[in-house]
Design a protein around this motif. Structure first.
Motif, short mmCIF file in Angstrom:
data_model
loop_
_atom_site.label_atom_id
_atom_site.label_comp_id
_atom_site.label_asym_id
_atom_site.label_seq_id
_atom_site.Cartn_x
_atom_site.Cartn_y
_atom_site.Cartn_z
N ILE A 81 -14.33 61.59 73.33
CA ILE A 81 -15.07 62.41 74.28
C ILE A 81 -15.32 63.80 73.70
O ILE A 81 -16.43 64.34 73.80
N ALA A 82 -14.32 64.38 73.06
CA ALA A 82 -14.48 65.70 72.45
C ALA A 82 -15.56 65.69 71.38
O ALA A 82 -16.44 66.57 71.34
N VAL A 83 -15.54 64.67 70.53
CA VAL A 83 -16.58 64.55 69.48
C VAL A 83 -17.94 64.35 70.12
O VAL A 83 -18.94 64.97 69.71
N ASN A 84 -18.00 63.52 71.16
CA ASN A 84 -19.25 63.29 71.88
C ASN A 84 -19.81 64.60 72.43
O ASN A 84 -21.01 64.86 72.34
N GLN A 111 -20.44 71.57 79.78
CA GLN A 111 -20.21 70.90 78.50
C GLN A 111 -18.96 71.45 77.82
O GLN A 111 -18.15 70.69 77.27
N ALA A 112 -18.79 72.76 77.87
CA ALA A 112 -17.60 73.37 77.28
C ALA A 112 -16.34 72.93 78.02
O ALA A 112 -15.31 72.66 77.41
N PHE A 113 -16.44 72.83 79.33
CA PHE A 113 -15.29 72.40 80.12
C PHE A 113 -14.90 70.96 79.78
O PHE A 113 -13.72 70.65 79.63
N PHE A 114 -15.88 70.08 79.64
CA PHE A 114 -15.60 68.70 79.24
C PHE A 114 -14.94 68.67 77.86
O PHE A 114 -13.98 67.94 77.64
#
Length: 129
Positions: A81-84, A111-114
């Motif tokens: 998820i982080a790479v995505n 997006q930053a929060f994810f």
């Protein structure tokens, strides 16, 4: 005994964070399930990459959140998820880095929060003994 002691449940907090990340990302994934990934393929190809990489978005927004939801392969799923999210920030949201939204927040705060939440989940997941 202090009233606030009742709120100290680190394990429950991490489960809540993991499940929240999974559910919120699945809403984004639902668009890929119902509408396909053609739009993402176009962005990936426009960036000079293989169209096949668009399936990474499907994995990052559908498969990885499902794994988080059920608690399987939590660290790899969170890192996917982080790479995505990093790829999305570069390919899709590149022009928005310095923008402020109409409500006064950073245009990329979701997006930053994810991204940060996925990193926190990956870094704080404890292995079973």
């Amino acid at each position: 005994m202090s009233f606030w002691k009742h709120f100290h449940h680190p394990l429950a907090a991490m489960v809540l964070l993991r499940v929240t990340l999974a559910v919120l990302l699945l809403f984004h994934g639902w668009a890929k399930i119902t509408g396909g990934i053609a739009g993402i393929e176009a962005l990936v190809v426009k960036a000079g990459l293989s169209a096949f990489l668009a399936y990474g978005v499907f994995i990052g927004e559908v498969i990885a959140p499902l794994l988080l939801l059920v608690g399987l392969c939590v660290v790899p799923a969170a890192l996917l998820i982080a790479v995505n999210m990093l790829v999305a920030l570069v390919l899709v949201h590149g022009p928005h880095w310095l923008q402020i939204s109409k409500s006064g927040g950073w245009a990329l705060e979701l997006q930053a929060f994810f991204l940060i939440t996925a990193l926190v989940v990956a870094m704080s997941h404890s292995r079973s003994k």
